[in-house]
Design a protein around this motif. Structure first.
Motif, PDB file in Angstrom:
ATOM      1  N   CYS A  48       0.266  -0.368  -4.751  1.00 48.73           N
ATOM      2  CA  CYS A  48       0.188  -1.707  -5.346  1.00 48.73           C
ATOM      3  C   CYS A  48      -0.728  -2.621  -4.532  1.00 48.73           C
ATOM      4  CB  CYS A  48       1.580  -2.321  -5.448  1.00 48.73           C
ATOM      5  SG  CYS A  48       2.658  -1.495  -6.653  1.00 48.73           S
ATOM      6  N   GLU A  49      -0.756  -2.449  -3.225  1.00 48.51           N
ATOM      7  CA  GLU A  49      -1.572  -3.297  -2.358  1.00 48.51           C
ATOM      8  C   GLU A  49      -3.069  -3.040  -2.532  1.00 48.51           C
ATOM      9  OE1 GLU A  49      -2.239  -4.275   2.429  1.00 48.51           O
ATOM     10  OE2 GLU A  49      -0.584  -2.974   1.773  1.00 48.51           O
ATOM     11  N   TYR A  50      -3.436  -1.773  -2.785  1.00 39.03           N
ATOM     12  CA  TYR A  50      -4.850  -1.400  -2.755  1.00 39.03           C
ATOM     13  C   TYR A  50      -5.446  -1.035  -4.112  1.00 39.03           C
ATOM     14  CZ  TYR A  50      -4.601  -1.243   2.349  1.00 39.03           C
ATOM     15  OH  TYR A  50      -4.466  -1.576   3.676  1.00 39.03           O
ATOM     16  N   LYS A  51      -4.659  -0.969  -5.162  1.00 39.82           N
ATOM     17  CA  LYS A  51      -5.155  -0.412  -6.426  1.00 39.82           C
ATOM     18  C   LYS A  51      -6.286  -1.219  -7.058  1.00 39.82           C
ATOM     19  CE  LYS A  51      -1.969  -2.597  -9.705  1.00 39.82           C
ATOM     20  NZ  LYS A  51      -1.123  -2.366 -10.881  1.00 39.82           N
ATOM     21  N   GLU A  52      -6.350  -2.525  -6.795  1.00 36.74           N
ATOM     22  CA  GLU A  52      -7.388  -3.351  -7.405  1.00 36.74           C
ATOM     23  C   GLU A  52      -8.740  -3.188  -6.704  1.00 36.74           C
ATOM     24  OE1 GLU A  52      -6.901  -4.803 -10.153  1.00 36.74           O
ATOM     25  OE2 GLU A  52      -4.712  -4.535 -10.219  1.00 36.74           O
ATOM     26  N   LYS A  53      -8.719  -2.697  -5.470  1.00 36.11           N
ATOM     27  CA  LYS A  53      -9.945  -2.664  -4.668  1.00 36.11           C
ATOM     28  C   LYS A  53     -10.566  -1.281  -4.527  1.00 36.11           C
ATOM     29  CE  LYS A  53      -8.624  -6.595  -1.735  1.00 36.11           C
ATOM     30  NZ  LYS A  53      -8.398  -7.019  -0.320  1.00 36.11           N
ATOM     31  N   TYR A  54      -9.727  -0.257  -4.445  1.00 37.06           N
ATOM     32  CA  TYR A  54     -10.254   1.057  -4.060  1.00 37.06           C
ATOM     33  C   TYR A  54      -9.759   2.174  -4.977  1.00 37.06           C
ATOM     34  CZ  TYR A  54     -11.191  -1.603   0.189  1.00 37.06           C
ATOM     35  OH  TYR A  54     -11.620  -2.556   1.069  1.00 37.06           O
ATOM     36  N   ASP A  55     -10.493   3.287  -4.942  1.00 42.99           N
ATOM     37  CA  ASP A  55     -10.086   4.496  -5.662  1.00 42.99           C
ATOM     38  C   ASP A  55      -9.166   5.362  -4.815  1.00 42.99           C
ATOM     39  OD1 ASP A  55     -11.632   3.935  -7.958  1.00 42.99           O
ATOM     40  OD2 ASP A  55     -13.424   4.667  -6.955  1.00 42.99           O
ATOM     41  N   ALA A  56      -9.312   5.251  -3.492  1.00 42.24           N
ATOM     42  CA  ALA A  56      -8.502   6.051  -2.568  1.00 42.24           C
ATOM     43  C   ALA A  56      -8.430   5.336  -1.231  1.00 42.24           C
ATOM     44  CB  ALA A  56      -9.103   7.442  -2.397  1.00 42.24           C
ATOM     45  N   VAL A  57      -7.350   5.557  -0.500  1.00 40.27           N
ATOM     46  CA  VAL A  57      -7.199   4.972   0.834  1.00 40.27           C
ATOM     47  C   VAL A  57      -6.691   6.042   1.793  1.00 40.27           C
ATOM     48  CG1 VAL A  57      -6.769   2.628   0.008  1.00 40.27           C
ATOM     49  CG2 VAL A  57      -4.834   4.191   0.334  1.00 40.27           C
ATOM     50  N   GLY A  58      -6.939   5.812   3.073  1.00 38.45           N
ATOM     51  CA  GLY A  58      -6.477   6.738   4.096  1.00 38.45           C
ATOM     52  C   GLY A  58      -5.116   6.333   4.616  1.00 38.45           C
ATOM     53  N   VAL A  59      -4.185   7.276   4.662  1.00 37.62           N
ATOM     54  CA  VAL A  59      -2.841   7.030   5.183  1.00 37.62           C
ATOM     55  C   VAL A  59      -2.504   8.127   6.193  1.00 37.62           C
ATOM     56  CG1 VAL A  59      -2.048   5.846   3.098  1.00 37.62           C
ATOM     57  CG2 VAL A  59      -1.738   8.324   3.302  1.00 37.62           C
ATOM     58  N   TYR A  60      -1.328   7.974   6.822  1.00 41.44           N
ATOM     59  CA  TYR A  60      -0.902   8.946   7.826  1.00 41.44           C
ATOM     60  C   TYR A  60       0.557   9.316   7.592  1.00 41.44           C
ATOM     61  CZ  TYR A  60      -5.168   7.556  10.233  1.00 41.44           C
ATOM     62  OH  TYR A  60      -6.478   7.295  10.537  1.00 41.44           O
ATOM     63  N   GLY A  61       0.820  10.610   7.509  1.00 38.88           N
ATOM     64  CA  GLY A  61       2.181  11.114   7.481  1.00 38.88           C
ATOM     65  C   GLY A  61       2.559  11.395   8.911  1.00 38.88           C
ATOM     66  N   ALA A  62       3.261  10.442   9.555  1.00 40.59           N
ATOM     67  CA  ALA A  62       3.465  10.466  11.005  1.00 40.59           C
ATOM     68  C   ALA A  62       2.085  10.345  11.663  1.00 40.59           C
ATOM     69  CB  ALA A  62       4.215  11.709  11.438  1.00 40.59           C
ATOM     70  N   ARG A  63       1.544  11.407  12.221  1.00 41.85           N
ATOM     71  CA  ARG A  63       0.223  11.348  12.858  1.00 41.85           C
ATOM     72  C   ARG A  63      -0.835  12.134  12.084  1.00 41.85           C
ATOM     73  NH1 ARG A  63      -0.923  15.903  15.636  1.00 41.85           N
ATOM     74  NH2 ARG A  63      -2.235  14.833  17.164  1.00 41.85           N
ATOM     75  N   ARG A  64      -0.480  12.644  10.927  1.00 44.72           N
ATOM     76  CA  ARG A  64      -1.382  13.515  10.176  1.00 44.72           C
ATOM     77  C   ARG A  64      -2.152  12.719   9.121  1.00 44.72           C
ATOM     78  NH1 ARG A  64       0.612  18.267   6.132  1.00 44.72           N
ATOM     79  NH2 ARG A  64      -1.379  19.323   5.825  1.00 44.72           N
ATOM     80  N   PRO A  65      -3.491  12.704   9.173  1.00 46.35           N
ATOM     81  CA  PRO A  65      -4.268  11.971   8.168  1.00 46.35           C
ATOM     82  C   PRO A  65      -4.112  12.577   6.774  1.00 46.35           C
ATOM     83  CG  PRO A  65      -5.616  12.536  10.082  1.00 46.35           C
ATOM     84  CD  PRO A  65      -4.355  13.335  10.187  1.00 46.35           C
ATOM     85  N   GLN A  66      -3.963  11.702   5.782  1.00 51.74           N
ATOM     86  CA  GLN A  66      -3.863  12.111   4.383  1.00 51.74           C
ATOM     87  C   GLN A  66      -4.674  11.142   3.530  1.00 51.74           C
ATOM     88  OE1 GLN A  66       0.384  11.634   4.040  1.00 51.74           O
ATOM     89  NE2 GLN A  66       0.803  13.783   4.505  1.00 51.74           N
TER      90      GLN A  66
END
Length: 507
Positions: free
Chosen positions: A63-81
């Motif tokens: 909900c925070e990023y849907k208006e601006k981007y197609d994809a965002v970088g997140v982390y599952g603990a320390r693992r980039p996703q």
């Protein structure tokens, strides 16, 4: 001495801290925006405390990023996703760019030497091995075979309603536990339609099948800890055993399949005219053709138990919940079904899939309570992707890509009043096709890896709904919560506190 000990302890704490955050700049270096990760949990604050389902954390990011981007970088603990925000990009992942996202992320965790059955499940298999296994299994799931066992499906439906009538005679002030009832139904259905055996799930003395199937989804804390350990520290995969299906459970199902094969051969020997075109019949033929032993054939059948048993029961129980909450929708569905009942009180197979409101009810139920909240794919071939207002970026081979189906299906922009049960959404011309092409509705996935047992599962669900709704009024027991809060510890959609329903026999 204590100064040295304290110093070493602080050094170890510092090293651990650096280890946990050292790659928190992974996405920044690649020009991919995203929320700031936290120590230990990354971007999933409820990962360990289980106060909310993890899909709530994902939806907040969406909900925070849907208006601006197609994809965002997140982390599952320390693992980039990589979290996909744009449903059009999600469809590319599943369909047009499939070769770049060929495998499911779980394939990175499963090892044949540790868990033969799970590693050989079509959902888990990767690369060319998956392609060959799918080609092996697909003919056994042809519509003609689902139709051939439809008389068995009807018999299991009758067992369900006989059991419900018995519960009414006994009386249950807290209502019927709908999830347990539906698990009994799917275990009986799979056992009989697939293996030609009786699970006796609706009797006072069920066979051990039900217990062993439940064990597949009731994992000990050691499994969960191993899963989290490997997820956070991928370098430990070669040293940690991750076994979903225990040795005891594997032996039981291998023995069960062998018993089914022996029983089928006995039937054929006693009656040369005996023929039943079910999945077991196909498995026996496949075993002869490819010289497969019973253990390998059992791995083929696990696609029903691992991929379809719990999910199908979940869809059915939540659909009954939603129908119980809305008397008008329930009555409208009943009015569509009753005119098509034959003399035996059932709807013929060919007609079952020609009932638009029934289909709409099932689809709408899966939108609100999806079989899977998200799909975790793994990038198998690097690819450059656009990012709306941001720069293009490259997804590198081995990156986990998260497609949050639930977020799309509960987005006001795609489905107005998303919390409301409105089957009419799927009554528009080609509605399901349009939603899928937009990438906003993928209850069974999409593209080459779309669910193998989709048609079989839909037949089970629809047949059960016809049987229950044409013979009973369904109401929600007061013990059941009125909102749609999910059980935080469940991988699949499951209403917190359970689903308890009241049934009243129709005249």
């Amino acid at each position: 001495m204590w100064e040295i000990t304290l110093g070493l302890a602080l050094l170890l704490v510092g090293l651990f801290y650096l280890l946990m955050i050292w790659n928190f700049d992974y996405w920044r270096k690649r020009g991919v925006p995203g929320p700031k990760p936290q120590l230990l949990t990354g971007n999933y604050p409820h990962m360990y405390n289980m106060k909310k389902h993890i899909i709530c954390d994902i939806n907040n990011i969406y909900c925070e990023y849907k208006e601006k981007y197609d994809a965002v970088g997140v982390y599952g603990a320390r693992r980039p996703q990589l979290l996909i925000i744009n449903p059009a990009l999600a469809r590319r992942v599943f369909v047009s760019d499939f070769k770049h996202f060929h495998d499911n992320d779980v394939s990175l965790l499963a090892k044949e030497k540790d868990d033969f059955m799970f590693a050989n499940n079509p959902f888990t298999l990767a690369g060319e091995v998956w392609k060959q296994r799918r080609a092996d299994i697909l003919p056994g799931l042809a519509p003609s075979r689902t139709k051939a066992v439809y008389p068995v499906t009807r018999q299991v439906c009758w067992k369900l309603t006989d059991w419900l009538h018995k519960q009414l005679r006994i009386g249950a002030p807290d209502g019927v536990n709908a999830k347990d009832m539906c698990l009994n139904f799917t275990s009986e259905m799979v056992t009989d339609c697939v293996l030609g055996l009786q699970a006796e799930s609706f009797t006072d003395k069920p066979t051990p099948i039900m217990g062993y199937i439940k064990q597949l989804f009731e994992q000990p804390w050691t499994f969960l800890m191993s899963f989290l350990l490997i997820s956070n520290f991928p370098m430990l995969r070669p040293f940690v055993t991750l076994r979903l299906i225990t040795v005891k459970t594997e032996r039981f199902f291998v023995g069960l399949l062998q018993a089914a094969i022996d029983a089928r051969r006995t039937q054929q020997a006693a009656n040369a005219q005996f023929e039943r075109l079910d999945f077991l019949d196909y498995l026996i033929q496949l075993g002869k053709k490819k010289n497969l032993d019973t253990r390998h054939l059992t791995a083929h059948t696990m696609t029903f138990l691992l991929d379809g048993f719990e999910t199908t029961a979940g869809v059915l129980s939540h659909l009954l919940l939603l129908l119980g909450r809305d008397e008008q929708v329930q009555q409208r569905l009943r009015e569509e079904l009753v005119p098509h009942l034959n003399a035996e009180g059932v709807i013929e197979f060919d007609k079952l899939n020609e009932l638009p409101f029934l289909d709409a009810c099932v689809q709408e139920s899966m939108r609100i309570f999806p079989p899977g909240f998200i799909s975790n794919k793994v990038c198998t071939e690097s690819i450059e992707l656009p990012n709306k207002t941001g720069d293009n970026f490259t997804v590198e081979r081995g990156t986990t890509v998260i497609v949050p189906h639930y977020c799309f299906m509960m987005d006001e922009d795609h489905f107005p009043n998303p919390d409301k049960f409105q089957p009419e959404r799927f009554m528009q011309p080609d509605a399901l096709k349009v939603y899928r092409e937009r990438g906003v509705f993928m209850a069974f996935g999409d593209g080459p890896r779309i669910c193998l047992g989709m048609r079989f599962a839909m037949t089970q669900i629809k047949a059960a709904v016809v049987e229950v709704i044409t013979k009973f009024e369904v109401r929600v027991n007061p013990k059941t919560r009125k909102d749609n809060v999910f059980e935080p510890s469940s991988f699949l959609a499951s209403l917190q506190g359970g689903i308890f329903l009241d049934f009243k026999a129709l005249p």
